[in-house]
Design a protein around this motif. Structure first.
Motif, PDB file in Angstrom:
ATOM      1  N   LEU A  97      -4.979  -5.960  38.810  1.00 27.79           N
ATOM      2  CA  LEU A  97      -5.522  -4.340  38.858  1.00 27.79           C
ATOM      3  C   LEU A  97      -5.867  -3.443  37.242  1.00 27.79           C
ATOM      4  O   LEU A  97      -6.417  -3.020  37.079  1.00 27.79           O
ATOM      5  N   LEU A  98      -4.217  -3.605  37.410  1.00 28.25           N
ATOM      6  CA  LEU A  98      -3.869  -2.763  36.029  1.00 28.25           C
ATOM      7  C   LEU A  98      -5.012  -3.055  34.341  1.00 28.25           C
ATOM      8  O   LEU A  98      -5.788  -2.764  34.120  1.00 28.25           O
ATOM      9  N   THR A  99      -5.396  -4.077  34.959  1.00 27.19           N
ATOM     10  CA  THR A  99      -5.663  -5.139  33.157  1.00 27.19           C
ATOM     11  C   THR A  99      -7.315  -4.802  33.909  1.00 27.19           C
ATOM     12  O   THR A  99      -8.085  -4.259  32.552  1.00 27.19           O
ATOM     13  N   ILE A 100      -7.639  -4.938  35.079  1.00 28.37           N
ATOM     14  CA  ILE A 100      -9.041  -4.673  35.687  1.00 28.37           C
ATOM     15  C   ILE A 100      -9.558  -3.051  35.329  1.00 28.37           C
ATOM     16  O   ILE A 100      -9.923  -2.497  34.386  1.00 28.37           O
ATOM     17  N   LEU A 101      -8.114  -2.680  35.139  1.00 36.54           N
ATOM     18  CA  LEU A 101      -8.541  -0.598  35.078  1.00 36.54           C
ATOM     19  C   LEU A 101      -8.437  -0.183  33.791  1.00 36.54           C
ATOM     20  O   LEU A 101      -9.227   0.498  33.362  1.00 36.54           O
ATOM     21  N   THR A 102      -7.857  -1.012  32.531  1.00 37.27           N
ATOM     22  CA  THR A 102      -8.179  -1.272  31.249  1.00 37.27           C
ATOM     23  C   THR A 102      -9.496  -1.630  30.577  1.00 37.27           C
ATOM     24  O   THR A 102      -9.754  -0.972  30.056  1.00 37.27           O
ATOM     25  N   ILE A 103      -9.752  -2.446  31.629  1.00 35.75           N
ATOM     26  CA  ILE A 103     -11.248  -2.307  31.021  1.00 35.75           C
ATOM     27  C   ILE A 103     -12.184  -1.806  31.672  1.00 35.75           C
ATOM     28  O   ILE A 103     -13.118  -1.236  31.359  1.00 35.75           O
ATOM     29  N   PHE A 104     -12.079  -0.772  32.673  1.00 40.93           N
ATOM     30  CA  PHE A 104     -13.587  -0.525  32.664  1.00 40.93           C
ATOM     31  C   PHE A 104     -12.800   1.430  32.155  1.00 40.93           C
ATOM     32  O   PHE A 104     -13.866   1.922  31.571  1.00 40.93           O
ATOM     33  N   ILE A 105     -11.997   1.364  31.612  1.00 38.95           N
ATOM     34  CA  ILE A 105     -11.454   2.821  30.839  1.00 38.95           C
ATOM     35  C   ILE A 105     -11.927   2.852  29.283  1.00 38.95           C
ATOM     36  O   ILE A 105     -12.190   3.422  28.615  1.00 38.95           O
ATOM     37  N   PHE A 156      -0.872  -0.136  28.608  1.00 40.89           N
ATOM     38  CA  PHE A 156      -0.923  -0.922  28.222  1.00 40.89           C
ATOM     39  C   PHE A 156       1.150  -1.745  28.778  1.00 40.89           C
ATOM     40  O   PHE A 156       2.476  -2.058  29.012  1.00 40.89           O
ATOM     41  N   GLY A 157       2.033   0.000  28.944  1.00 40.90           N
ATOM     42  CA  GLY A 157       3.337   0.361  28.874  1.00 40.90           C
ATOM     43  C   GLY A 157       4.066  -0.221  30.179  1.00 40.90           C
ATOM     44  O   GLY A 157       4.824  -0.532  30.391  1.00 40.90           O
ATOM     45  N   ILE A 158       3.110  -0.110  31.511  1.00 39.88           N
ATOM     46  CA  ILE A 158       3.451   0.186  32.327  1.00 39.88           C
ATOM     47  C   ILE A 158       3.577  -1.150  32.661  1.00 39.88           C
ATOM     48  O   ILE A 158       4.374  -1.753  33.227  1.00 39.88           O
ATOM     49  N   LYS A 159       2.401  -2.021  32.339  1.00 42.36           N
ATOM     50  CA  LYS A 159       2.382  -3.452  32.520  1.00 42.36           C
ATOM     51  C   LYS A 159       3.104  -4.151  31.612  1.00 42.36           C
ATOM     52  O   LYS A 159       4.100  -5.072  32.241  1.00 42.36           O
ATOM     53  N   PHE A 160       4.097  -4.190  30.379  1.00 45.01           N
ATOM     54  CA  PHE A 160       5.279  -4.051  29.724  1.00 45.01           C
ATOM     55  C   PHE A 160       6.104  -4.326  30.547  1.00 45.01           C
ATOM     56  O   PHE A 160       7.288  -5.401  30.418  1.00 45.01           O
ATOM     57  N   LEU A 161       6.736  -2.924  31.111  1.00 40.93           N
ATOM     58  CA  LEU A 161       7.573  -3.203  31.631  1.00 40.93           C
ATOM     59  C   LEU A 161       7.748  -3.472  33.333  1.00 40.93           C
ATOM     60  O   LEU A 161       8.432  -3.899  33.846  1.00 40.93           O
ATOM     61  N   ILE A 162       6.849  -4.181  33.945  1.00 43.54           N
ATOM     62  CA  ILE A 162       6.422  -4.894  35.274  1.00 43.54           C
ATOM     63  C   ILE A 162       6.726  -5.598  34.582  1.00 43.54           C
ATOM     64  O   ILE A 162       7.261  -6.302  35.399  1.00 43.54           O
ATOM     65  N   VAL A 163       6.072  -6.192  33.686  1.00 44.21           N
ATOM     66  CA  VAL A 163       6.356  -7.922  33.261  1.00 44.21           C
ATOM     67  C   VAL A 163       8.129  -8.074  33.044  1.00 44.21           C
ATOM     68  O   VAL A 163       8.638  -9.324  33.139  1.00 44.21           O
ATOM     69  N   ALA A 164       8.747  -7.038  31.671  1.00 44.72           N
ATOM     70  CA  ALA A 164       9.876  -7.422  31.184  1.00 44.72           C
ATOM     71  C   ALA A 164      11.188  -6.914  32.562  1.00 44.72           C
ATOM     72  O   ALA A 164      12.180  -7.921  32.700  1.00 44.72           O
ATOM     73  N   PHE A 165      10.656  -6.176  33.605  1.00 48.08           N
ATOM     74  CA  PHE A 165      11.548  -5.834  35.082  1.00 48.08           C
ATOM     75  C   PHE A 165      11.634  -6.213  35.780  1.00 48.08           C
ATOM     76  O   PHE A 165      13.159  -7.657  36.368  1.00 48.08           O
ATOM     77  N   GLN A 166      10.321  -7.938  36.249  1.00 48.78           N
ATOM     78  CA  GLN A 166       9.886  -8.417  37.215  1.00 48.78           C
ATOM     79  C   GLN A 166      10.159  -9.613  37.149  1.00 48.78           C
ATOM     80  O   GLN A 166      11.671 -10.505  37.311  1.00 48.78           O
ATOM     81  N   PHE A 167       9.601 -10.148  35.854  1.00 51.91           N
ATOM     82  CA  PHE A 167       9.345 -11.584  35.650  1.00 51.91           C
ATOM     83  C   PHE A 167      10.178 -12.244  34.325  1.00 51.91           C
ATOM     84  O   PHE A 167      10.446 -13.535  33.664  1.00 51.91           O
TER      85      PHE A 167
END
Length: 80
Positions: free
Chosen positions: A14-22, A40-51
């Motif tokens: 969803l954040l990636t699609i939102l980035t495209i529209f923005i 980018f920062g939000i996605k980075f933190l999701i990946v780092a903390f979760q995955f």
């Protein structure tokens, strides 16, 4: 697969699609850079903390990750 992983994966999509529209909707380059780097920062933190399981790491690594992210975004905004 765990439900939290599916939710986080969907959020990343969803954040990636939102980035495209923005990227297509904002004409001001400074505002565009700010919003794209914010997402980018939000996605980075999701990946780092979760995955990457940083949420289970020592507080030093959590703080150093956040400081590195902040420094990276600051450098990109200043150079831009």
């Amino acid at each position: 697969m765990k439900k939290s992983l599916i939710i986080n994966y969907g959020l990343l999509l969803l954040l990636t699609i939102l980035t495209i529209f923005i990227g297509k909707g904002i004409a001001n380059p400074i505002a565009l850079s700010f919003f794209v780097l914010l997402l980018f920062g939000i996605k980075f933190l999701i990946v780092a903390f979760q995955f990457m399981e940083v949420k289970e790491a020592h507080n030093f690594w959590k703080i150093s990750l956040l400081l590195t992210l902040g420094l990276l975004i600051l450098v990109v905004l200043v150079v831009k």
